[in-house]
Design an enzyme around this catalytic site. Sequence first.
Site, PDB file in Angstrom:
ATOM      1  N   ASP A 106     -69.440 -26.053 -62.187  1.00 23.41           N
ATOM      2  CA  ASP A 106     -70.359 -24.918 -62.287  1.00 23.41           C
ATOM      3  C   ASP A 106     -71.456 -25.019 -61.236  1.00 23.41           C
ATOM      4  OD1 ASP A 106     -71.359 -27.173 -63.690  1.00 23.41           O
ATOM      5  OD2 ASP A 106     -72.750 -25.911 -64.830  1.00 23.41           O
ATOM      6  N   ASP A 110     -73.697 -28.969 -53.865  1.00 25.71           N
ATOM      7  CA  ASP A 110     -73.898 -29.321 -55.282  1.00 25.71           C
ATOM      8  C   ASP A 110     -72.918 -28.571 -56.164  1.00 25.71           C
ATOM      9  OD1 ASP A 110     -74.945 -30.303 -57.625  1.00 25.71           O
ATOM     10  OD2 ASP A 110     -76.773 -29.110 -57.555  1.00 25.71           O
ATOM     11  N   GLU A 123     -72.951 -36.300 -57.285  1.00 24.35           N
ATOM     12  CA  GLU A 123     -74.178 -35.536 -57.049  1.00 24.35           C
ATOM     13  C   GLU A 123     -74.669 -35.738 -55.612  1.00 24.35           C
ATOM     14  OE1 GLU A 123     -75.654 -33.335 -58.785  1.00 24.35           O
ATOM     15  OE2 GLU A 123     -74.659 -33.560 -60.718  1.00 24.35           O
ATOM     16  N   GLU A 149     -72.910 -28.476 -66.461  1.00 26.13           N
ATOM     17  CA  GLU A 149     -73.891 -29.449 -65.985  1.00 26.13           C
ATOM     18  C   GLU A 149     -75.177 -28.754 -65.579  1.00 26.13           C
ATOM     19  OE1 GLU A 149     -76.121 -32.206 -63.399  1.00 26.13           O
ATOM     20  OE2 GLU A 149     -75.399 -30.201 -62.916  1.00 26.13           O
TER      21      GLU A 149
END
Length: 376
Positions: free
Chosen positions: A68, A99, A162, A133
């Site tokens: 997401d 990201d 990340e 997330e």
Amino acid sequence: MSATLELAKRLIACASITPRDAGCQGLLAQRLLALGFQGEQMNFGEVDNIWLRRGQKPPLFVFAGHTDVVPPGPPDKWLTDPFTPEVRNGLLYGRGAADMKGSLAAMVTACEHFINVHSDHAGSIAFLLTSDEEGPAINGTIKVVETLQARGEKIDYCLVGEPTSQKQVGDMIKNGRRGSLGGRLIVRGIQGHVAYPHLADNPIHSLAPALAVLCAQTWDQGNKDFPPTTFQISNIQGGTGATNVIPGEVEILFNFRYSTEVTHQQLQQQMEEILSQQRLNYELEWTLSGKPFLTAPGSLMTAVSQAVRGITGIDAEFSTTGGTSDGRFIAPTGAQVVELGPVNATIHKVNECVAVADLEILSRIYSRILEILLTE
């Protein structure tokens, strides 16, 4: 076009605004199933999760990530359409480029390369992917981890993709994160006319001394692994919008990012003592988003730093700064957890992008980590 860039572009083209997955996990699963992974959907509510595993022997190495993304904001502010990936001057633009769809693509191509060379590698490899997330994070990684624990499936190593890098890929690796404790404070007074303050009780005025104390408070000194705990007010709401009405109540939203030197219970107690000293009529609600975690030096940190140095020549810095991640749900199981991904300068911003060259570097680093841990 490299395999990593091609896959990253396909993922970005999926408008997976949280909690939607929009087909990302299907694309990733297709590539991994072809490598001998076994896939298992673990959906909860409107959240898509998938667990893909290759092998049953220990140690178990897990790539963890989220499909997401945050909303792109006004499309007209972007140089490109946020969900039409485009390369300009060596940069791949699109929401999620850094990201963390670039990381996900690099993880998959790293596995493709590694398994092609080491089809009989030791241990097992798995992917834990979620579309929850960037949102509440209540039906995502935490639910998958609970399912795995209930059936005795133990994670030994976990790499979260990340975007941790500062100026170049691999210059910073996260081996822990601070805890996050949020709250909502409502202070009540008596509404009235500003010309007759003696007939009212202004809750903003009543709260102001307490806010001054809270903002000046030293909660702890931090330690060698964590910076000192911080307190930040994110929102203040009070009044009717009229300039001649004393408000009847004021609401603030706040957050602690805290170290291992203090517990969330201690922070709650300290804040409530400060508020009580001011004799406020207040209501306080707490939300614990995650406790701090730290991975001590060990085989995973050694492998990651060796891989980064071997591929880039950089001696990476280990850090616990920054926001929370899903690593907070995995570390309590006893797994060694680190985070490593692209440069984070544009994440959550308009014109989010990642250097195309960095995607290949990241894929090589990930592949080398697997070699160190599962073949040497």
